[in-house]
Design a protein around this motif. Sequence first.
Motif, PDB file in Angstrom:
ATOM      1  N   ASP A 183     -43.895   2.501  47.653  1.00 35.76           N
ATOM      2  CA  ASP A 183     -42.590   2.800  46.423  1.00 35.76           C
ATOM      3  C   ASP A 183     -43.519   1.719  45.899  1.00 35.76           C
ATOM      4  N   LEU A 184     -44.852   0.517  46.011  1.00 38.22           N
ATOM      5  CA  LEU A 184     -44.723  -0.361  45.157  1.00 38.22           C
ATOM      6  C   LEU A 184     -44.852   0.338  43.685  1.00 38.22           C
ATOM      7  N   ALA A 185     -45.170   1.740  43.449  1.00 40.66           N
ATOM      8  CA  ALA A 185     -45.069   2.021  42.095  1.00 40.66           C
ATOM      9  C   ALA A 185     -44.564   2.023  41.052  1.00 40.66           C
ATOM     10  N   LYS A 186     -43.085   2.293  42.426  1.00 40.51           N
ATOM     11  CA  LYS A 186     -41.721   2.572  41.564  1.00 40.51           C
ATOM     12  C   LYS A 186     -41.374   0.770  40.730  1.00 40.51           C
ATOM     13  N   LEU A 187     -42.088  -0.009  40.607  1.00 37.96           N
ATOM     14  CA  LEU A 187     -41.896  -1.526  40.241  1.00 37.96           C
ATOM     15  C   LEU A 187     -43.016  -1.747  39.037  1.00 37.96           C
ATOM     16  N   ASP A 188     -42.728  -2.852  38.316  1.00 34.02           N
ATOM     17  CA  ASP A 188     -43.418  -3.064  37.425  1.00 34.02           C
ATOM     18  C   ASP A 188     -44.791  -3.828  37.765  1.00 34.02           C
ATOM     19  N   GLY A 189     -46.015  -3.698  37.917  1.00 37.91           N
ATOM     20  CA  GLY A 189     -47.411  -4.219  38.445  1.00 37.91           C
ATOM     21  C   GLY A 189     -47.325  -5.897  37.627  1.00 37.91           C
ATOM     22  N   ILE A 190     -47.790  -6.546  38.279  1.00 36.19           N
ATOM     23  CA  ILE A 190     -48.633  -7.454  37.523  1.00 36.19           C
ATOM     24  C   ILE A 190     -49.926  -7.717  38.314  1.00 36.19           C
ATOM     25  N   VAL A 191     -50.657  -7.391  37.529  1.00 37.33           N
ATOM     26  CA  VAL A 191     -52.286  -6.671  38.150  1.00 37.33           C
ATOM     27  C   VAL A 191     -53.444  -8.060  37.819  1.00 37.33           C
ATOM     28  N   GLY A 198     -64.781  -6.726  35.448  1.00 35.93           N
ATOM     29  CA  GLY A 198     -64.251  -6.110  34.152  1.00 35.93           C
ATOM     30  C   GLY A 198     -62.754  -5.019  35.016  1.00 35.93           C
ATOM     31  N   ARG A 199     -62.913  -4.584  35.968  1.00 36.02           N
ATOM     32  CA  ARG A 199     -62.221  -3.159  36.412  1.00 36.02           C
ATOM     33  C   ARG A 199     -60.660  -4.588  36.977  1.00 36.02           C
ATOM     34  N   ILE A 200     -59.353  -3.274  36.654  1.00 38.50           N
ATOM     35  CA  ILE A 200     -58.518  -4.384  37.502  1.00 38.50           C
ATOM     36  C   ILE A 200     -58.453  -3.407  38.863  1.00 38.50           C
ATOM     37  N   ARG A 201     -58.083  -4.782  39.344  1.00 34.51           N
ATOM     38  CA  ARG A 201     -57.994  -5.275  41.498  1.00 34.51           C
ATOM     39  C   ARG A 201     -56.984  -3.988  41.531  1.00 34.51           C
ATOM     40  N   HIS A 202     -57.104  -2.703  41.998  1.00 30.92           N
ATOM     41  CA  HIS A 202     -56.362  -2.410  43.583  1.00 30.92           C
ATOM     42  C   HIS A 202     -56.206  -2.515  44.560  1.00 30.92           C
ATOM     43  N   TRP A 203     -54.938  -2.764  45.455  1.00 27.05           N
ATOM     44  CA  TRP A 203     -55.472  -3.241  46.933  1.00 27.05           C
ATOM     45  C   TRP A 203     -55.273  -1.751  47.875  1.00 27.05           C
ATOM     46  N   THR A 204     -55.834  -1.585  49.358  1.00 27.66           N
ATOM     47  CA  THR A 204     -55.129  -0.784  50.210  1.00 27.66           C
ATOM     48  C   THR A 204     -54.708  -1.889  51.756  1.00 27.66           C
ATOM     49  N   MET A 205     -52.819  -1.567  51.965  1.00 26.06           N
ATOM     50  CA  MET A 205     -52.777  -2.418  52.573  1.00 26.06           C
ATOM     51  C   MET A 205     -52.755  -1.914  54.129  1.00 26.06           C
ATOM     52  N   ARG A 206     -53.261  -2.976  54.821  1.00 31.74           N
ATOM     53  CA  ARG A 206     -52.572  -2.352  56.057  1.00 31.74           C
ATOM     54  C   ARG A 206     -51.217  -2.891  56.848  1.00 31.74           C
ATOM     55  N   ASP A 207     -51.107  -2.908  58.154  1.00 34.28           N
ATOM     56  CA  ASP A 207     -50.309  -3.153  59.310  1.00 34.28           C
ATOM     57  C   ASP A 207     -50.932  -3.435  60.288  1.00 34.28           C
ATOM     58  N   GLU A 219     -49.955  -0.910  36.118  1.00 34.42           N
ATOM     59  CA  GLU A 219     -49.968  -1.675  35.375  1.00 34.42           C
ATOM     60  C   GLU A 219     -49.342  -2.187  34.185  1.00 34.42           C
ATOM     61  N   ALA A 220     -48.340  -3.003  34.937  1.00 33.75           N
ATOM     62  CA  ALA A 220     -47.632  -3.158  33.468  1.00 33.75           C
ATOM     63  C   ALA A 220     -48.443  -4.533  32.548  1.00 33.75           C
ATOM     64  N   PHE A 221     -48.323  -5.467  33.230  1.00 31.74           N
ATOM     65  CA  PHE A 221     -48.993  -6.306  33.109  1.00 31.74           C
ATOM     66  C   PHE A 221     -50.130  -6.586  33.621  1.00 31.74           C
ATOM     67  N   VAL A 222     -51.379  -7.033  32.502  1.00 31.96           N
ATOM     68  CA  VAL A 222     -52.633  -7.110  32.805  1.00 31.96           C
ATOM     69  C   VAL A 222     -52.991  -8.589  32.811  1.00 31.96           C
ATOM     70  N   PHE A 223     -53.932  -9.112  33.788  1.00 34.94           N
ATOM     71  CA  PHE A 223     -54.095 -10.928  33.662  1.00 34.94           C
ATOM     72  C   PHE A 223     -55.448 -10.817  34.291  1.00 34.94           C
ATOM     73  N   ASN A 224     -56.469 -12.619  34.190  1.00 38.58           N
ATOM     74  CA  ASN A 224     -57.414 -12.672  34.672  1.00 38.58           C
ATOM     75  C   ASN A 224     -57.551 -13.645  35.809  1.00 38.58           C
ATOM     76  N   ASP A 225     -56.037 -13.931  35.508  1.00 37.93           N
ATOM     77  CA  ASP A 225     -56.222 -15.219  36.518  1.00 37.93           C
ATOM     78  C   ASP A 225     -54.640 -15.344  37.195  1.00 37.93           C
TER      79      ASP A 225
END
Length: 309
Positions: A183-191, A198-207, A219-225
């Motif tokens: 459901d996070l895909a429905k929100l604005d991401g700060i990545v 040089g690639r955008i990092r996406h995560w796999t979550m676990r419980d 990828e609404a906002f992209v930063f390197n910091d």
Amino acid sequence: METLANLESFVRSADHGSFSEAARRLALTPAAVSRNVAMLERNLGVRLFHRSTRKLTLTEAGEAFHQAISGNLSDIQAAIAGVATAGGAPSGVLRVSMAPTFGAMHILPLLPDFITRYPGVRPEWHFENRQVDIIAEGYDAAIGGGFDLSPGVVARNLAPAHIIAVASPAYMADRRLPASPADLAKLDGIVMRSLQSGRIRHWTMRDAAGAQTPAPLKEAFVFNDPAAMRRSALLGLGVAMLVVADVIEDLESGALIRLVPKWYADAGPISIYFASRTLLPGKTRAFVDFIADAFKQGRLAERFAGSLG
């Protein structure tokens, strides 16, 4: 018998391919380093470097000599540092690298107690978002996560580096809380764009049960910091995936809220890295033990564990 100054000048010049850079590391002039190396070559009767106006490279003899003495020289330097102190107390410049947010938030507050206990140590701390080469760059230690363990470097784990999804209460005020990482895909991401790949990092979550699922942030906002990502989340721009340690104070104050609280991503451990010398300098050993004890006393490994919700 060769002097330590000659050997240090040679090893540093070989490590960095430059008399000027070796001089900077040794707090000497380039002329002094060049003179020390020339004296060593004269005493040994062999040429150790090919010199040109643009480049400094080892000869075959220089390569063999460098491999033979570099490790032993570190032990000699450590032994000298260990005994050349007032009353045997740790002393000298302590060069440490650490991530800016984590270092300022969790390591810097420990400094007053450390210098009270070890007044002979003079900290020189570098706050930087990169993996340093501890041995080649002359650091005594580095604190962070995900370092490549190059030969001669060891790690002492301090706490987990768990990544969680956070946003400000203002951003979520008119939005439905996500029920799962999908459901996070429905929100604005700060990545974050990785400084290494040089690639955008996406995560796999676990419980806690071990189930895994991707967290596909837009990828609404992209930063390197990471510090900029945290600040953007505080400004209400969207959702950021950040290390618990970097946002724990914001979570405790209510400035940020944790989304999908049963889920986290594991980025490995937060560790303190240092050279694996037989004779570790007293200042380095004191710092490593002090930091490890502070994390244990503060139960920071538990506080930073995103798996605890």
